[in-house]
Design a protein around this motif. Structure first.
Motif, PDB file in Angstrom:
ATOM      1  N   UNK A  74       0.830  -1.196   0.000  1.00  0.00           N
ATOM      2  CA  UNK A  74       0.000   0.000   0.000  1.00  0.00           C
ATOM      3  C   UNK A  74       0.871   1.255   0.000  1.00  0.00           C
ATOM      4  N   UNK A  75       0.336   2.287  -0.620  1.00  0.00           N
ATOM      5  CA  UNK A  75       1.054   3.557  -0.667  1.00  0.00           C
ATOM      6  C   UNK A  75       1.103   4.168   0.730  1.00  0.00           C
ATOM      7  N   UNK A  76       2.299   4.506   1.168  1.00  0.00           N
ATOM      8  CA  UNK A  76       2.504   5.087   2.492  1.00  0.00           C
ATOM      9  C   UNK A  76       2.983   6.526   2.329  1.00  0.00           C
ATOM     10  N   UNK A  77       2.169   7.457   2.792  1.00  0.00           N
ATOM     11  CA  UNK A  77       2.579   8.863   2.726  1.00  0.00           C
ATOM     12  C   UNK A  77       3.765   9.141   3.645  1.00  0.00           C
ATOM     13  N   UNK A  78       3.847   8.397   4.751  1.00  0.00           N
ATOM     14  CA  UNK A  78       4.975   8.577   5.660  1.00  0.00           C
ATOM     15  C   UNK A  78       6.280   8.142   5.005  1.00  0.00           C
ATOM     16  N   UNK A  79       6.242   7.012   4.311  1.00  0.00           N
ATOM     17  CA  UNK A  79       7.449   6.560   3.612  1.00  0.00           C
ATOM     18  C   UNK A  79       7.809   7.525   2.483  1.00  0.00           C
ATOM     19  N   UNK A 114      19.825   7.916  -1.284  1.00  0.00           N
ATOM     20  CA  UNK A 114      19.017   8.198  -0.103  1.00  0.00           C
ATOM     21  C   UNK A 114      17.594   7.692  -0.242  1.00  0.00           C
ATOM     22  N   UNK A 115      16.995   7.905  -1.406  1.00  0.00           N
ATOM     23  CA  UNK A 115      15.629   7.422  -1.639  1.00  0.00           C
ATOM     24  C   UNK A 115      15.593   5.896  -1.632  1.00  0.00           C
ATOM     25  N   UNK A 116      16.600   5.268  -2.222  1.00  0.00           N
ATOM     26  CA  UNK A 116      16.656   3.810  -2.240  1.00  0.00           C
ATOM     27  C   UNK A 116      16.796   3.241  -0.833  1.00  0.00           C
ATOM     28  N   UNK A 117      17.556   3.918   0.013  1.00  0.00           N
ATOM     29  CA  UNK A 117      17.730   3.440   1.380  1.00  0.00           C
ATOM     30  C   UNK A 117      16.407   3.448   2.137  1.00  0.00           C
ATOM     31  N   UNK A 118      15.642   4.526   1.998  1.00  0.00           N
ATOM     32  CA  UNK A 118      14.343   4.582   2.670  1.00  0.00           C
ATOM     33  C   UNK A 118      13.384   3.556   2.068  1.00  0.00           C
ATOM     34  N   UNK A 119      13.478   3.335   0.771  1.00  0.00           N
ATOM     35  CA  UNK A 119      12.580   2.382   0.117  1.00  0.00           C
ATOM     36  C   UNK A 119      12.821   0.951   0.568  1.00  0.00           C
ATOM     37  N   UNK A 120      14.037   0.647   0.996  1.00  0.00           N
ATOM     38  CA  UNK A 120      14.370  -0.725   1.390  1.00  0.00           C
ATOM     39  C   UNK A 120      14.192  -0.984   2.878  1.00  0.00           C
ATOM     40  N   UNK A 161       8.027   4.904  -5.497  1.00  0.00           N
ATOM     41  CA  UNK A 161       6.680   4.466  -5.137  1.00  0.00           C
ATOM     42  C   UNK A 161       6.004   3.717  -6.284  1.00  0.00           C
ATOM     43  N   UNK A 162       6.297   4.093  -7.487  1.00  0.00           N
ATOM     44  CA  UNK A 162       5.684   3.416  -8.634  1.00  0.00           C
ATOM     45  C   UNK A 162       6.196   1.988  -8.786  1.00  0.00           C
TER      46      UNK A 162
END
Length: 264
Positions: A74-79, A114-120, A161-162
């Protein structure tokens, strides 16, 4: 070996900003994120307090039999907000610590990492090539200016997110020494440019401080030098004008005696 909630809370209290409780629970991506941001800038460390029971249960195998193959998280606005914030943070760190690297390379690469780190973090992940492609494209559009870190981070976060998906289950986890080694290398790669820039700045500051005593002495001697120059300009010092004036008086006195002798 099962994980204990009391131990997790103890590590959270003692070394939460450094992600010790995440290392204990096997959440290495989360631990690395906390190390590089000091517990999500402090707010994430407090947020962890309410989620530790669920993470301990997941580490002990609760819900492991659930099949999520092919499903999209699910899409997480916090993430999403975390991806944008950490991407901007990494981009600014790259701009400060790597000034000799072209901005078209350093900024989008740092933002993408940085974005990849949060995504994982947690049980989710995404496609790193898509994130980097979006970051480099946005960087080209905004000419890699310092303020362009925001749209670059937003573009990379949207791409993440996509392409979000769940991590594969059943992947063997490395042993603790190997995990700590990888975390240490990642922290070193992040901190080395900043440390180098800090040392260069400290060396410049030290050289400036060493020149301050000489500048202070020159400033104290300035009134004396100005007074000497003024005295020489007014003829007070040097003695040559007085000698010239005395010789003139002698010459005029000798001429008067010669004149009297001539009259006699």
């Amino acid at each position: 070996m099962g994980k204990r909630l009391l131990v997790a809370y103890g590590l959270w209290a003692l070394g939460g900003p450094l992600g010790l409780h995440h290392i204990y629970l096997g959440r290495d991506s989360h631990a690395l994120l906390w190390m590089l941001t000091l517990g999500g800038f402090g707010a994430g460390w407090l947020w962890d307090f309410w989620h530790l029971p669920g993470w301990v249960a997941a580490a002990n195998g609760a819900g492991a039999a659930e099949d999520r193959g092919g499903t999209v998280p699910e899409l997480s606005t916090l993430r999403l907000a975390g991806q944008v914030a950490v991407g901007m943070y990494f981009g600014l760190v790259a701009a400060l610590g790597l000034p000799w690297v072209p901005a078209l390379v350093a900024q989008p690469l740092a933002v993408g990492l940085g974005v990849q780190l949060v995504s994982s973090v947690g049980d989710q992940t995404t496609e790193a090539p898509s994130i980097l492609a979006a970051a480099f494209l946005a960087s080209l559009l905004f000419q890699s200016r310092v303020l362009a870190v925001l749209p670059v981070s937003v573009a990379a976060s949207v791409a993440a997110q996509r392409h979000r998906r769940y991590k594969l289950r059943g992947v063997p986890r490395p042993r603790l020494p190997a995990r700590l080694y990888h975390l240490g290398l990642a922290c070193l790669a992040f901190a080395a440019p900043l440390a180098c820039r800090g040392l260069c700045g400290a060396a410049g500051l030290l050289s400036t401080l060493l020149t301050l005593p000489r500048a202070a002495v020159e400033l104290l001697l300035l009134p004396l030098r100005l007074g000497r120059l003024l005295a020489e300009a007014l003829g007070i010092s040097g003695g040559s004008p007085l000698r010239d004036r005395g010789s003139g008086f002698g010459a005029s006195g000798w001429s008067q005696r010669q004149l009297r002798a001539y009259e006699v």
